[in-house]
Design a protein around this motif. Structure first.
Motif, short mmCIF file in Angstrom:
data_model
loop_
_atom_site.label_atom_id
_atom_site.label_comp_id
_atom_site.label_asym_id
_atom_site.label_seq_id
_atom_site.Cartn_x
_atom_site.Cartn_y
_atom_site.Cartn_z
N ALA A 147 16.64 6.74 11.88
CA ALA A 147 15.67 5.90 11.18
C ALA A 147 16.13 5.76 9.73
O ALA A 147 16.43 6.76 9.07
N THR A 148 16.18 4.53 9.25
CA THR A 148 16.56 4.26 7.86
C THR A 148 15.34 3.70 7.14
O THR A 148 14.81 2.66 7.52
N PHE A 149 14.90 4.42 6.12
CA PHE A 149 13.74 4.04 5.31
C PHE A 149 14.26 3.35 4.05
O PHE A 149 15.08 3.91 3.33
N ARG A 150 13.77 2.12 3.80
CA ARG A 150 14.21 1.34 2.64
C ARG A 150 13.02 1.00 1.76
O ARG A 150 11.97 0.59 2.28
N PHE A 151 13.21 1.11 0.44
CA PHE A 151 12.17 0.83 -0.53
C PHE A 151 12.67 -0.23 -1.48
O PHE A 151 13.78 -0.14 -2.01
N ASP A 152 11.84 -1.25 -1.71
CA ASP A 152 12.15 -2.31 -2.66
C ASP A 152 11.06 -2.31 -3.73
O ASP A 152 9.89 -2.55 -3.42
N ALA A 153 11.43 -2.03 -4.97
CA ALA A 153 10.45 -1.96 -6.05
C ALA A 153 9.72 -3.29 -6.27
O ALA A 153 8.64 -3.31 -6.83
N LEU A 195 8.43 -5.00 -3.89
CA LEU A 195 7.32 -4.96 -2.93
C LEU A 195 7.02 -3.50 -2.62
O LEU A 195 7.27 -3.01 -1.52
N PRO A 196 6.49 -2.77 -3.60
CA PRO A 196 6.41 -1.31 -3.50
C PRO A 196 5.39 -0.76 -2.51
O PRO A 196 5.47 0.40 -2.14
N ALA A 197 4.45 -1.55 -2.05
CA ALA A 197 3.44 -1.03 -1.12
C ALA A 197 4.00 -0.89 0.29
O ALA A 197 3.37 -0.27 1.14
N VAL A 198 5.19 -1.43 0.53
CA VAL A 198 5.77 -1.46 1.87
C VAL A 198 7.12 -0.75 1.90
O VAL A 198 7.95 -0.93 1.02
N VAL A 199 7.31 0.05 2.93
CA VAL A 199 8.60 0.65 3.23
C VAL A 199 9.09 0.00 4.51
O VAL A 199 8.33 -0.13 5.47
N THR A 200 10.33 -0.44 4.53
CA THR A 200 10.90 -1.01 5.75
C THR A 200 11.67 0.08 6.46
O THR A 200 12.50 0.76 5.85
N GLY A 218 3.30 0.57 5.64
CA GLY A 218 2.70 0.84 4.34
C GLY A 218 3.17 2.19 3.79
O GLY A 218 3.19 3.19 4.50
N ARG A 219 3.56 2.19 2.54
CA ARG A 219 4.03 3.42 1.90
C ARG A 219 2.92 4.46 1.88
O ARG A 219 3.16 5.63 2.16
N ALA A 220 1.67 4.05 1.59
CA ALA A 220 0.55 4.99 1.58
C ALA A 220 0.29 5.57 2.96
O ALA A 220 -0.07 6.74 3.09
N LEU A 221 0.49 4.76 4.01
CA LEU A 221 0.33 5.26 5.38
C LEU A 221 1.33 6.37 5.67
O LEU A 221 0.97 7.43 6.20
N LEU A 225 9.69 9.87 -0.50
CA LEU A 225 8.49 9.13 -0.89
C LEU A 225 8.08 9.46 -2.32
O LEU A 225 7.66 8.57 -3.07
N GLU A 226 8.20 10.72 -2.72
CA GLU A 226 7.89 11.08 -4.11
C GLU A 226 8.81 10.34 -5.07
O GLU A 226 8.37 9.91 -6.15
#
Length: 156
Positions: A38-44, A46-51, A68-71, A122-123
């Motif tokens: 699993a590859t987790f990607r974060f784009d600042a 669209l910060p509420a979402v992790v792909t 959702g990042r909060a999820l 996530l932190e």
């Protein structure tokens, strides 16, 4: 004259957050596990979402899913989410992990995700863009237009 007042903070773009690759297990049934990546990607932007992309051991990505990042963050310690995406911690044991359930019509996939590295990653995303700033840069008119009328309405 200097363009910035010495006491006015200069907003800079957040540092990019590198992707996180984790070995996960897809639970095919109660006793059968399929190892995956699993590859987790974060784009600042669209910060509420992790792909999250799920790939076979040979590296071919099968599915890419926004979550959702909060999820994800909430699912490290308690039941989080509802509907098509849910996450919750497994029973305590040697290697802390969480269950990630993805559902779609007529198909579901349950993954066991190790949590220590995911929690640290996530932190890092929350240091780049704090939770309270997630929705600050969103184009609300475009977002609501797309949500209510489809993608063509936002550009009209």
């Amino acid at each position: 004259m200097h363009p910035h007042h010495p006491h006015t903070p200069v907003r800079s773009r957040p540092e990019p957050v590198p992707s996180l690759c984790l070995d996960v297990d897809r639970m095919l049934d109660e006793f059968t596990r399929l190892p995956m990546r699993a590859t987790f990607r974060f784009d600042a932007a669209l910060p509420a979402v992790v792909t999250v992309g799920f790939a076979t051991e040979r590296g071919r990505e099968l599915v890419r899913r926004p979550i959702g990042r909060a999820l994800l963050h909430g699912g490290l310690t308690a039941m989080s989410g509802c509907g098509e995406v849910r996450m919750w911690p497994t029973l305590p044991r040697e290697r802390p992990s969480s269950w990630l359930l993805l559902e779609a019509p007529e198909v579901e996939a349950l993954f066991e995700v190790p949590t220590a590295r995911l929690a640290a990653w996530l932190e890092t995303t929350y240091r780049a863009v704090p939770a309270e700033a997630e929705w600050g840069g969103l184009n609300w008119d475009g977002f609501l237009g797309e949500l209510l009328d489809g993608p063509d309405a936002a550009s009209a």
